[in-house]
Design a protein around this motif. Structure first.
Motif, mmCIF file in Angstrom:
data_model
loop_
_atom_site.group_PDB
_atom_site.id
_atom_site.type_symbol
_atom_site.label_atom_id
_atom_site.label_comp_id
_atom_site.label_asym_id
_atom_site.label_seq_id
_atom_site.Cartn_x
_atom_site.Cartn_y
_atom_site.Cartn_z
ATOM 1 N N TYR A 195 0.790 -1.227 0.000
ATOM 2 C CA TYR A 195 0.000 0.000 0.000
ATOM 3 C C TYR A 195 0.835 1.298 0.000
ATOM 4 C CZ TYR A 195 -3.834 -3.143 1.205
ATOM 5 O OH TYR A 195 -4.762 -4.149 1.195
ATOM 6 N N GLY A 196 2.111 1.205 0.238
ATOM 7 C CA GLY A 196 2.931 2.412 0.320
ATOM 8 C C GLY A 196 3.112 3.091 -1.024
ATOM 9 N N THR A 197 3.480 4.374 -0.973
ATOM 10 C CA THR A 197 3.695 5.149 -2.199
ATOM 11 C C THR A 197 5.162 5.503 -2.391
ATOM 12 O OG1 THR A 197 3.124 7.141 -0.933
ATOM 13 C CG2 THR A 197 1.360 6.119 -2.236
ATOM 14 N N LYS A 198 6.057 4.798 -1.656
ATOM 15 C CA LYS A 198 7.507 4.973 -1.777
ATOM 16 C C LYS A 198 7.956 6.378 -1.391
ATOM 17 C CE LYS A 198 7.571 1.529 -5.506
ATOM 18 N NZ LYS A 198 7.748 0.408 -4.610
ATOM 19 N N HIS A 199 7.229 6.987 -0.467
ATOM 20 C CA HIS A 199 7.537 8.348 -0.008
ATOM 21 C C HIS A 199 8.372 8.299 1.265
ATOM 22 C CE1 HIS A 199 6.973 12.468 1.370
ATOM 23 N NE2 HIS A 199 6.335 12.776 0.261
ATOM 24 N N SER A 200 7.721 8.157 2.419
ATOM 25 C CA SER A 200 8.420 8.161 3.708
ATOM 26 C C SER A 200 7.821 7.114 4.628
ATOM 27 C CB SER A 200 8.312 9.542 4.369
ATOM 28 O OG SER A 200 8.844 10.545 3.535
ATOM 29 N N GLU A 201 8.688 6.313 5.258
ATOM 30 C CA GLU A 201 8.232 5.261 6.164
ATOM 31 C C GLU A 201 9.112 5.264 7.408
ATOM 32 O OE1 GLU A 201 5.586 4.119 5.089
ATOM 33 O OE2 GLU A 201 5.653 3.941 2.909
ATOM 34 N N ALA A 202 8.542 4.881 8.563
ATOM 35 C CA ALA A 202 9.285 4.927 9.817
ATOM 36 C C ALA A 202 9.044 3.679 10.649
ATOM 37 C CB ALA A 202 8.889 6.169 10.617
ATOM 38 N N ILE A 203 10.066 3.303 11.395
ATOM 39 C CA ILE A 203 9.953 2.230 12.377
ATOM 40 C C ILE A 203 10.365 2.788 13.732
ATOM 41 C CG2 ILE A 203 12.280 1.386 11.779
ATOM 42 C CD1 ILE A 203 11.364 -1.400 12.723
ATOM 43 N N ILE A 204 9.586 2.443 14.763
ATOM 44 C CA ILE A 204 9.920 2.840 16.122
ATOM 45 C C ILE A 204 10.257 1.560 16.884
ATOM 46 C CG2 ILE A 204 9.228 4.226 18.105
ATOM 47 C CD1 ILE A 204 9.035 5.644 15.343
ATOM 48 N N THR A 205 11.520 1.414 17.272
ATOM 49 C CA THR A 205 11.957 0.211 17.976
ATOM 50 C C THR A 205 13.294 0.469 18.649
ATOM 51 O OG1 THR A 205 12.416 -2.163 17.759
ATOM 52 C CG2 THR A 205 13.162 -0.750 15.961
ATOM 53 N N ASP A 206 13.526 -0.272 19.739
ATOM 54 C CA ASP A 206 14.830 -0.236 20.392
ATOM 55 C C ASP A 206 15.732 -1.358 19.895
ATOM 56 O OD1 ASP A 206 14.205 1.978 21.929
ATOM 57 O OD2 ASP A 206 13.460 0.801 23.630
ATOM 58 N N ASN A 207 15.202 -2.207 19.026
ATOM 59 C CA ASN A 207 15.965 -3.333 18.496
ATOM 60 C C ASN A 207 16.657 -2.911 17.197
ATOM 61 O OD1 ASN A 207 16.661 -5.762 17.018
ATOM 62 N ND2 ASN A 207 15.418 -6.879 18.523
ATOM 63 N N LYS A 208 17.968 -2.776 17.239
ATOM 64 C CA LYS A 208 18.720 -2.278 16.082
ATOM 65 C C LYS A 208 18.669 -3.245 14.906
ATOM 66 C CE LYS A 208 21.901 0.636 18.726
ATOM 67 N NZ LYS A 208 23.319 0.922 19.059
ATOM 68 N N GLU A 209 18.622 -4.539 15.185
ATOM 69 C CA GLU A 209 18.567 -5.508 14.101
ATOM 70 C C GLU A 209 17.229 -5.441 13.368
ATOM 71 O OE1 GLU A 209 20.993 -7.432 12.844
ATOM 72 O OE2 GLU A 209 22.247 -6.248 14.208
ATOM 73 N N THR A 210 16.150 -5.286 14.126
ATOM 74 C CA THR A 210 14.826 -5.129 13.503
ATOM 75 C C THR A 210 14.782 -3.859 12.674
ATOM 76 O OG1 THR A 210 13.777 -6.284 15.351
ATOM 77 C CG2 THR A 210 12.347 -4.967 13.934
ATOM 78 N N ALA A 211 15.347 -2.777 13.223
ATOM 79 C CA ALA A 211 15.380 -1.509 12.492
ATOM 80 C C ALA A 211 16.183 -1.645 11.203
ATOM 81 C CB ALA A 211 15.979 -0.421 13.373
ATOM 82 N N LYS A 212 17.318 -2.345 11.276
ATOM 83 C CA LYS A 212 18.167 -2.525 10.090
ATOM 84 C C LYS A 212 17.425 -3.297 9.007
ATOM 85 C CE LYS A 212 22.632 -4.378 8.569
ATOM 86 N NZ LYS A 212 23.876 -5.074 9.004
ATOM 87 N N MET A 213 16.711 -4.349 9.403
ATOM 88 C CA MET A 213 15.944 -5.137 8.435
ATOM 89 C C MET A 213 14.868 -4.274 7.778
ATOM 90 S SD MET A 213 13.563 -8.539 9.020
ATOM 91 C CE MET A 213 12.330 -7.627 9.940
ATOM 92 N N PHE A 214 14.139 -3.532 8.586
ATOM 93 C CA PHE A 214 13.080 -2.664 8.074
ATOM 94 C C PHE A 214 13.642 -1.644 7.095
ATOM 95 C CE2 PHE A 214 10.371 1.082 8.229
ATOM 96 C CZ PHE A 214 9.080 0.581 8.245
ATOM 97 N N MET A 215 14.713 -0.980 7.478
ATOM 98 C CA MET A 215 15.272 0.096 6.655
ATOM 99 C C MET A 215 15.891 -0.442 5.367
ATOM 100 S SD MET A 215 16.851 2.525 9.670
ATOM 101 C CE MET A 215 16.946 4.056 8.698
ATOM 102 N N THR A 216 16.335 -1.683 5.400
ATOM 103 C CA THR A 216 16.923 -2.299 4.206
ATOM 104 C C THR A 216 15.858 -2.777 3.229
ATOM 105 O OG1 THR A 216 18.860 -3.031 5.460
ATOM 106 C CG2 THR A 216 18.423 -4.151 3.367
ATOM 107 N N LEU A 217 14.783 -3.363 3.748
ATOM 108 C CA LEU A 217 13.794 -4.001 2.890
ATOM 109 C C LEU A 217 12.674 -3.086 2.423
ATOM 110 C CD1 LEU A 217 13.406 -7.487 4.628
ATOM 111 C CD2 LEU A 217 14.802 -6.878 2.636
ATOM 112 N N VAL A 218 12.366 -2.039 3.175
ATOM 113 C CA VAL A 218 11.282 -1.139 2.762
ATOM 114 C C VAL A 218 11.756 -0.265 1.607
ATOM 115 C CG1 VAL A 218 9.878 0.833 3.448
ATOM 116 C CG2 VAL A 218 10.097 -1.136 4.967
#
Length: 420
Positions: free
Chosen positions: A340-363
């Motif tokens: 559903y995203g439009t490839k504009h801006s997306e954010a993750i809120i987490t204290d888990n750096k590995e989860t954040a890295k996965m999100f930022m890499t794959l989104v």
């Protein structure tokens, strides 16, 4: 008010812009900066004429029953005019993006090669209700050595015409020919269609507005398009998100300026976090008058939640409405954004750096945030000084497009008689 387009006239304007772009490319940085400063001071001096024209657009808007958010985007004031005049001053202080040697080398035969930044040429700017875009786009175009053909929306046509008239008067006092700024003074959509196919005169089109406008340009233009995108932006609150931080970011991204493209439209919440923090989340929604459209699980715990349909997941609300989706994992959130995203801006809120890295890499998006609001996807906020739009494509420019995005490169070779 109905003004009709004439293909010959529109083409003549594009030709005049192309001719002006040639002379504009020869000007020094100082000459361009002096012109921007003259534009700024003249806009301030003539603000009364601009406000008088703007009131006519506002009257028509009231007659048509436009909503409050639309009327706010359309409305000008002395303060707003002075603000976009100051924006021109800020652009004048930015580094000139043209004439820079990106790289250079010498071949074995002593031929010198330089890769140099140059203007795009003629920019066709197609946009909707915001009259400030008329000034912002013009300032960025001129500073980067480009001519510009402006095609604003019909609802702001009187305001835009008045602004361009003032800028033309100002340019007559400068080294920049006034023909470098063309305004298509018509409400006829045919004029926009004509710009789509004038690739012999226009080098690039930049659409800025709602999804219908952007899709019309992308799907029908033969001129290259720098695609700006609508902002169906998401915030994913992971199970390891700090509660206070998550709620603060959510409030900022949704309520600071709901009608802009970098505002959050969907929050995806891990089920564990929702179960633990539902009271505080509900309190936050109520405090800021946020209307919730949720999936079955969200509506089971959030009072006054409206069941979300397929259109809610894809909707750019531009209001204090938000869609709430629950998720079992970060992968679920990523898959939802992929759909559903439009490839504009997306954010993750987490204290888990590995989860954040996965999100930022794959989104797949122009801007990705870890523990920060999507509201920073903005040329000024990111230190570019200004932007002509936010690109959601991958070629040439992506994200907030400042001055460098309005240039291309030229290879310049210097020899002493080399042949091949």
């Amino acid at each position: 008010m109905t003004l009709t387009a004439n293909k010959t006239n529109v083409e003549e304007q594009a030709i005049a812009a192309k001719k002006a772009a040639k002379s504009l490319s020869l000007l020094t940085t100082e000459e361009k900066n002096e012109a921007l400063l003259t534009l700024a001071s003249t806009l301030e001096e003539q603000f009364g004429n601009i406000l008088e024209a703007n009131e006519k657009d506002l009257d028509r808007g009231r007659e048509k029953g436009f909503d409050e958010a639309f009327m706010d985007r359309l409305s000008l004031s002395k303060e707003r005019i002075f603000d976009f005049a100051n924006g021109l001053r800020e652009v004048s202080e930015l580094e000139d993006p043209t004439g820079l040697t990106v790289s250079g080398w010498t071949l074995e035969n002593d031929l010198d090669v330089a890769k140099v930044t140059v203007p795009l040429g003629v920019i066709g700017m197609i946009y909707e209700a915001r009259p400030n875009v008329t000034v912002d786009a013009t300032g960025l175009a001129l500073k980067s050595g480009n001519a510009i053909v402006l095609k604003g929306g019909s609802n702001a046509i009187t305001s835009n015409k008045a602004i361009v008239d003032v800028m033309h008067k100002a340019l007559e006092k400068t080294k920049i020919p006034k023909e470098a700024v063309q305004f298509i003074n018509t409400t006829d959509r045919e004029a926009t269609q004509q710009l789509f196919t004038m690739k012999e005169h226009v080098d690039v089109l930049i659409p800025r507005g709602g999804g219908a406008l952007i899709n019309a340009v992308v799907n029908n233009a033969t001129v290259p398009v720098l695609e700006t995108g609508v902002g169906n932006c998401h915030i994913y609150i992971d199970k390891e998100a700090d509660t206070k931080m998550a709620l603060s970011i959510l409030v900022n991204a949704k309520t600071d300026r709901p009608a802009v493209c970098n505002a959050a439209e969907t929050v995806i919440i891990h089920r564990d976090w929702l179960a633990e923090n539902k009271e505080q989340l509900i309190e936050t929604f109520n405090k800021y008058n946020i209307t919730v459209h949720g999936d079955e699980e969200a509506c089971a715990v959030i009072p006054d939640c409206t069941p979300a349909g397929e259109e809610d997941w894809a909707n750019e609300y531009l209001s204090l409405d938000i869609a709430v989706k629950t998720a079992d994992t970060a992968a679920d959130a990523i898959n939802h954004i992929e759909k559903y995203g439009t490839k504009h801006s997306e954010a993750i809120i987490t204290d888990n750096k590995e989860t954040a890295k996965m999100f930022m890499t794959l989104v797949d998006a122009a801007a990705i945030y870890h523990n920060a609001s999507t509201r920073f996807t903005d040329g000024s906020a990111l230190g570019f000084g200004a932007e002509i739009g936010i690109s959601t494509q991958k070629l040439h420019a992506r994200g907030p497009m400042g001055l460098p995005a309005l240039t291309t490169v030229k290879y310049m070779m210097t020899g002493n008689g080399q042949t091949r």
